[in-house]
Motif scaffolding. Structure first.
Motif, PDB file in Angstrom:
ATOM      1  N   ARG A 127     -16.529   3.002  -1.895  1.00 54.11           N
ATOM      2  CA  ARG A 127     -17.139   1.742  -2.334  1.00 54.11           C
ATOM      3  C   ARG A 127     -16.224   0.544  -2.144  1.00 54.11           C
ATOM      4  N   VAL A 128     -15.258   0.680  -1.260  1.00 49.28           N
ATOM      5  CA  VAL A 128     -14.356  -0.423  -0.981  1.00 49.28           C
ATOM      6  C   VAL A 128     -14.411  -0.715   0.517  1.00 49.28           C
ATOM      7  N   ASN A 129     -14.453  -1.991   0.878  1.00 42.96           N
ATOM      8  CA  ASN A 129     -14.424  -2.350   2.290  1.00 42.96           C
ATOM      9  C   ASN A 129     -12.987  -2.464   2.779  1.00 42.96           C
ATOM     10  N   THR A 130     -12.740  -1.866   3.923  1.00 42.86           N
ATOM     11  CA  THR A 130     -11.407  -1.914   4.503  1.00 42.86           C
ATOM     12  C   THR A 130     -11.541  -2.284   5.974  1.00 42.86           C
ATOM     13  N   PHE A 184       0.819  -1.211   0.000  1.00 40.04           N
ATOM     14  CA  PHE A 184       0.000   0.000   0.000  1.00 40.04           C
ATOM     15  C   PHE A 184       0.848   1.254   0.000  1.00 40.04           C
ATOM     16  N   LYS A 226       0.123   8.442   8.558  1.00 38.95           N
ATOM     17  CA  LYS A 226       0.873   7.915   7.420  1.00 38.95           C
ATOM     18  C   LYS A 226       0.604   6.434   7.182  1.00 38.95           C
ATOM     19  N   ARG A 227       0.400   5.714   8.265  1.00 39.02           N
ATOM     20  CA  ARG A 227       0.207   4.265   8.144  1.00 39.02           C
ATOM     21  C   ARG A 227      -1.053   3.893   7.384  1.00 39.02           C
ATOM     22  N   LYS A 251     -12.393  12.433   4.440  1.00 35.29           N
ATOM     23  CA  LYS A 251     -12.955  11.293   3.721  1.00 35.29           C
ATOM     24  C   LYS A 251     -14.268  10.832   4.361  1.00 35.29           C
ATOM     25  N   ARG A 302      -8.148   9.302   5.095  1.00 38.35           N
ATOM     26  CA  ARG A 302      -7.522  10.588   5.426  1.00 38.35           C
ATOM     27  C   ARG A 302      -8.609  11.570   5.870  1.00 38.35           C
ATOM     28  N   TYR A 347      -1.755   6.854  -4.427  1.00 38.89           N
ATOM     29  CA  TYR A 347      -0.927   7.109  -3.251  1.00 38.89           C
ATOM     30  C   TYR A 347       0.443   6.457  -3.420  1.00 38.89           C
ATOM     31  N   LYS A 382       4.787  -2.800   6.011  1.00 43.57           N
ATOM     32  CA  LYS A 382       4.146  -3.190   7.256  1.00 43.57           C
ATOM     33  C   LYS A 382       4.194  -4.691   7.467  1.00 43.57           C
ATOM     34  N   ARG A 389      -6.086   4.716  -3.873  1.00 42.78           N
ATOM     35  CA  ARG A 389      -5.047   3.894  -3.261  1.00 42.78           C
ATOM     36  C   ARG A 389      -3.867   3.702  -4.185  1.00 42.78           C
ATOM     37  N   ALA A 408      -2.781   6.114   5.320  1.00 42.00           N
ATOM     38  CA  ALA A 408      -3.010   6.925   4.118  1.00 42.00           C
ATOM     39  C   ALA A 408      -3.002   6.037   2.869  1.00 42.00           C
ATOM     40  N   GLY A 409      -2.200   4.998   2.932  1.00 43.08           N
ATOM     41  CA  GLY A 409      -2.071   4.113   1.782  1.00 43.08           C
ATOM     42  C   GLY A 409      -3.346   3.374   1.398  1.00 43.08           C
ATOM     43  N   VAL A 410      -4.243   3.212   2.363  1.00 46.34           N
ATOM     44  CA  VAL A 410      -5.503   2.549   2.032  1.00 46.34           C
ATOM     45  C   VAL A 410      -6.613   3.571   1.816  1.00 46.34           C
ATOM     46  N   GLY A 411      -6.249   4.847   1.781  1.00 49.37           N
ATOM     47  CA  GLY A 411      -7.217   5.868   1.399  1.00 49.37           C
ATOM     48  C   GLY A 411      -7.973   6.527   2.547  1.00 49.37           C
TER      49      GLY A 411
END
Lengths: 173, 72
Positions: free
Chosen positions: B53-56, A53, B22-23, B33, B30, A91, A58, A88, B25-28
């Motif tokens: 529309r994405v499950n995290t 990601f 920061k950890r 949102k 922020r 990023y 990680k 994503r 942010a990569g999965v969107g």
């Protein structure tokens, strides 16, 4: 490079004719694979890496991806996106662009985006980022030719130029 | 807190713990949102949120450091 489960390995197999294990689960690729393909009589080495990601690893698999990137300073980096999860993908791609690698972007799983009614303006993305952007459906082999034909145009761009193009340069700092 | 949202509730991220920003942010995830609570496991279990529309999924420790403004 790309997020987990975007089809990097499927794309890799398409390019090299290899038979790397591919499945519809994130985390299928945990180590890297090297393969070769010919482009205009020139042999190219391609490296398939685990998904990540960000460039701050990680887990072990992400570490492999980030290490590979560092070890191959002179490589062209193909950033593979899931077309339904553009943010994503961006990023990670921007992190890679920031580290001054020549980049091109592949919007994979384009069929999925169409089904979900997600529209991405490929040309606009390309003009904002200044790197080649192509749409593909790796599992069906669509867009692969265009992708290959544009690998040579992958370019290093300055993050400041992208920010300026977006129009937000300097506003959030 | 994101960890306190109820199933189906929607909200907007207004603050994320500095060390976490920061950890994730990569999965969107922020500030600014919009997201929706999809599943919340009991007893400090993980949460699943839907954004773009994405499950995290997020661990409780993470979810507990994200402040969300919930729409009434």
């Amino acid at each position: 490079m790309g997020n987990p489960n975007v089809g990097k390995s499927v794309l890799f197999n398409r390019l090299t004719g290899a038979d790397v294990v591919q499945s519809n689960y994130p985390g299928t690729t945990v180590d890297y694979t090297r393969g070769y393909m010919k482009l205009k009589d020139e042999e190219m080495e391609i490296i398939d890496v685990p998904g990540t990601f960000s460039l701050e690893p990680k887990d072990k698999a992400e570490e492999v991806a980030v290490e590979m990137l560092k070890e191959n300073r002179d490589s062209v980096v193909v950033c593979v996106f899931d077309s339904t999860k553009i943010e994503r993908g961006l990023y990670l791609a921007l992190e890679i662009i920031e580290r001054e690698y020549p980049v091109m972007i592949v919007l994979n799983m384009w069929d999925d985006a169409m089904v979900r009614n997600i529209h991405v303006d490929v040309k606009k993305l390309e003009s904002i980022l200044g790197v080649p952007v192509v749409a593909t459906i790796a599992t069906a082999g669509e867009g692969i030719k265009e992708f290959v034909s544009r690998i040579g145009y992958a370019s290093r761009v300055k993050i400041e130029d992208i920010m300026r193009g977006v129009g937000h340069y300097g506003t959030d700092r | 807190m994101l960890s306190e949202m109820e199933f189906g509730e929607e909200g907007k991220v207004i603050e994320i713990d500095e060390g976490l920003r920061k950890r994730i942010a990569g999965v969107g995830i922020r500030v600014g949102k919009k997201l929706r609570m999809a599943t919340r496991q009991p007893i400090k279990g993980p949460v699943v949120i839907e954004l773009d529309r994405v499950n995290t999924s997020l661990g409780f420790g993470f979810a507990n450091k994200i402040v969300v403004d919930v729409k009434e």
